[in-house]
Write an enzyme that holds these catalytic residues in place. Sequence first.
Site, mmCIF file in Angstrom:
data_model
loop_
_atom_site.group_PDB
_atom_site.id
_atom_site.type_symbol
_atom_site.label_atom_id
_atom_site.label_comp_id
_atom_site.label_asym_id
_atom_site.label_seq_id
_atom_site.Cartn_x
_atom_site.Cartn_y
_atom_site.Cartn_z
ATOM 1 N N TRP A 298 0.825 -1.205 0.000
ATOM 2 C CA TRP A 298 0.000 0.000 0.000
ATOM 3 C C TRP A 298 0.862 1.260 0.000
ATOM 4 C CZ3 TRP A 298 -1.550 -4.593 1.926
ATOM 5 C CH2 TRP A 298 -2.867 -4.991 1.704
ATOM 6 N N CYS A 333 -6.615 -4.885 -1.606
ATOM 7 C CA CYS A 333 -7.748 -5.729 -1.225
ATOM 8 C C CYS A 333 -8.524 -6.290 -2.417
ATOM 9 C CB CYS A 333 -8.677 -4.982 -0.267
ATOM 10 S SG CYS A 333 -9.668 -3.670 -1.022
ATOM 11 N N HIS A 392 -13.615 -1.639 1.267
ATOM 12 C CA HIS A 392 -12.810 -2.850 1.416
ATOM 13 C C HIS A 392 -13.526 -3.986 0.698
ATOM 14 C CE1 HIS A 392 -10.184 -5.906 2.830
ATOM 15 N NE2 HIS A 392 -11.059 -6.465 3.650
ATOM 16 N N ASP A 415 -11.882 -13.726 3.517
ATOM 17 C CA ASP A 415 -11.112 -12.531 3.181
ATOM 18 C C ASP A 415 -9.635 -12.884 3.197
ATOM 19 O OD1 ASP A 415 -10.084 -10.018 2.814
ATOM 20 O OD2 ASP A 415 -11.182 -9.065 4.453
ATOM 21 N N ASN A 455 -20.331 -2.674 11.498
ATOM 22 C CA ASN A 455 -21.199 -2.177 12.570
ATOM 23 C C ASN A 455 -20.542 -1.222 13.555
ATOM 24 O OD1 ASN A 455 -23.936 -3.503 12.381
ATOM 25 N ND2 ASN A 455 -22.643 -5.323 12.271
ATOM 26 N N ASP A 457 -19.093 1.968 15.579
ATOM 27 C CA ASP A 457 -19.460 3.380 15.741
ATOM 28 C C ASP A 457 -18.196 4.228 15.636
ATOM 29 O OD1 ASP A 457 -22.052 2.594 16.249
ATOM 30 O OD2 ASP A 457 -21.791 2.604 18.427
ATOM 31 N N GLU A 504 -30.596 0.996 10.250
ATOM 32 C CA GLU A 504 -30.034 1.775 11.351
ATOM 33 C C GLU A 504 -31.143 2.315 12.236
ATOM 34 O OE1 GLU A 504 -26.538 2.182 12.925
ATOM 35 O OE2 GLU A 504 -26.527 1.906 10.755
ATOM 36 N N GLU A 509 -31.972 -3.969 15.034
ATOM 37 C CA GLU A 509 -30.552 -3.615 15.139
ATOM 38 C C GLU A 509 -30.132 -3.504 16.595
ATOM 39 O OE1 GLU A 509 -27.401 -0.095 14.053
ATOM 40 O OE2 GLU A 509 -29.340 0.261 15.010
ATOM 41 N N TYR A 575 -6.708 4.736 0.154
ATOM 42 C CA TYR A 575 -8.094 4.281 0.291
ATOM 43 C C TYR A 575 -8.321 3.554 1.606
ATOM 44 C CZ TYR A 575 -7.407 -0.744 -0.629
ATOM 45 O OH TYR A 575 -7.065 -2.063 -0.542
#
Length: 742
Positions: A298, A333, A392, A415, A455, A457, A504, A509, A575
């Site tokens: 990267w 990625c 990603h 992944d 998810n 915050d 949301e 949720e 990125y």
Amino acid sequence: MSDQGDAPTPSTAPAPPAGRPPKVGHRGRASGPTDYDNFETADIPELEYFVAPGPRGYPPLTDFLDIWDVDMMRRRDETNKTDHRTNLYHCDNLIVRRGQEFQIKITFSRAYKPNEDKFAVEFVIGADPQYSKGTYLPVFPTKTRQSSWGGRVIQTNDNVVTMGITPAANCIVGKYHMYVAVQTPFGIRRTKRDNSRDLYVLFNPWAADDAVFLDDEAERQECVMNELGVIYHGAYDDVSERNWNYGQFNYGVLDACLYIMDRSEMPITNRGDPIKVTRKASAMLNSRDDDGVLVGNWSGDYTYGVAPTSWTGSTDILLSYSGSKMPVCYAQCWVYAAVFNSFLRCLGIPSRVVTNYYSAHDNDGNLKLDIILDDNGRIDRSRTKDSIWNYHCWNECYMSRPDLPPGFGGWQVVDATPQETSDGMYRCGPASVLAIKHGHICFPFDAPFVFAEVNSDVVFYSRKNDGTMEPVRVNKSHVGRMVLTKAVGSNGRRDITDQYKFPEGSPEERTVLEKAEEFGCKQEKSSPPEADVNVVLPTLEISVGNDFEFNVEFVNQSLQKRTVQAYVSGSVVYYTGVSSNEFLFKTPTVTIPAQKSVKELMTIESRNYLAHLVEQANLNFIVTGKIKETGRIVTAMKVVTLHTPKLTVEVTGGGRVNEEMMASVQFTNPFSFNLENVHLRMEGPGVMELKSRYYSLLPGGSSLTWTEMFAPQRAGKTRVMATLDCSGLRQVSGQASITIET
């Protein structure tokens, strides 16, 4: 150590290689080495006697039934390859899918007599084939004697027997050697080793008993058979596309995929389990700890390899790895995800590439991304360690999950991008998408990491002068803003965000987050009072090299005047969210009348950011500040992806299979400066193998035209795609859609 167990004297003891301990063998732990080489051949005797030799040696077996020929029915137009949907593979050997019957024709020296003659078709895989391990598989033609692979005589025509063989739906996936063995009173005689009779067995998403069974023909055509990929990047409000040639049917790719499993030293006996195959492959696609396929980079310096933005397909990468036995440079990625997708589709596992916009990379294992502000509301970059990737890419593959409670099979996240270790290696998955959506992050594998990616915050902390930190703002909707994949049967995009998370703020949720917390995920509990001033940043579409206006709007929702001491920062970022250089920093004091808005106008000149630009041309604007009257913190973030110029790709010619056509690539350097060491690549699924061209210099304002001739190999709709890459300009691409007729 000698065979007698004597330790060598200190003067003769070999020094262990630097950096790694010496590899320890199996001796003393197992009776033999683990069988993990699919291409190593077992020595199967041509004659195997039941009796001891007499005075004149062994009795001759030539008086009994003999095998003259074996026809594997392996041509592309024959029923085996068409019925098993393997006729697109550029391979002369027979390729079949497990759990489904295929046919072979055996020519004997005389007519076959079922009541007298005994024969079996034997399949072996690996260097130490054993019946108990499923690596030696005799297939019998009679119903009274069957093994895990079914066998039956379909037709007898004089001395030619057509036999149907059905590999078990859970058998080992890989390359088998085939023999025909005839049993006589004195022993067994077999056919000689013949490479043309080798057989590849793949996973079968069309077979209901296979663990990768996918009961949707349109999905199977898209996620197994389609070579043309569209991978999404850019920003969630300015989505860009990247075309990719998965090339899973190209010559040598299947052998390269099997070599990857050999290189990982994965026991052959595990290769029928898609859970184990995908988990091992997620580690082997990167080179961080096992000399796997791709080296991640990267940094922006790709001197010793190919820039990630330059690749157009997987074939060159996979063949380079299997040919050189060395990791290929370089990947990011989407390259990891694209090559992993080729691996999965080649072996028959349904798969697709997925892009998550604003993907969290959380460094401390909670559901929070921490952004630290000083006491005045200015971002403290030295203490802010968590990063939010603009996007990603990972993979989803389809399989049952017998290791999980019922209902959690289906799409699984895997992944290969090396981010965090899992069980000591850089890998991720398979993790059930449904488990992630419902907060069951206790299920294997790596569900907590993927859950956090969609998810987390974003929590802004104010750091006081005494070092204490107080949460001042929580953004619950920034991360996992949108999850995209290619639509089935078209080149459009499909939003699958609802497969990963509930809306949301919905009750569902809230329940999911509470459940995830029970399994150890920590989230921010505080709810700082909302500021009564909102900051609105513009949505812009800007080309590289252009000046532009950047308006920051402050909206006062209160009934009183508000004064904001603001900090406006603009940085060139990778990125991955990592900052490269800051090109803009202003500290305006903005006074906003009650229930009014005020715009702070800023002019961004290209000379300020162009010299610092890194690939993918992302500018990250962050506005923070403190309201003088209330002490509340205001924040806003925006990533602007600068648009690069496009290549013009044109295809002319007959448009028929095996008729010569011409592809031309045109590009004009739009800048005043020169572009040096320019690399171009071009290919097309099913129509054109990889072509490349190098230009040492492309002066500012000048143009280039590159033409290549090609002859399409098969009919259908496809694309010719091209990229241009140099250190001064990355991520330049173009494509042309074509239809080839028979």
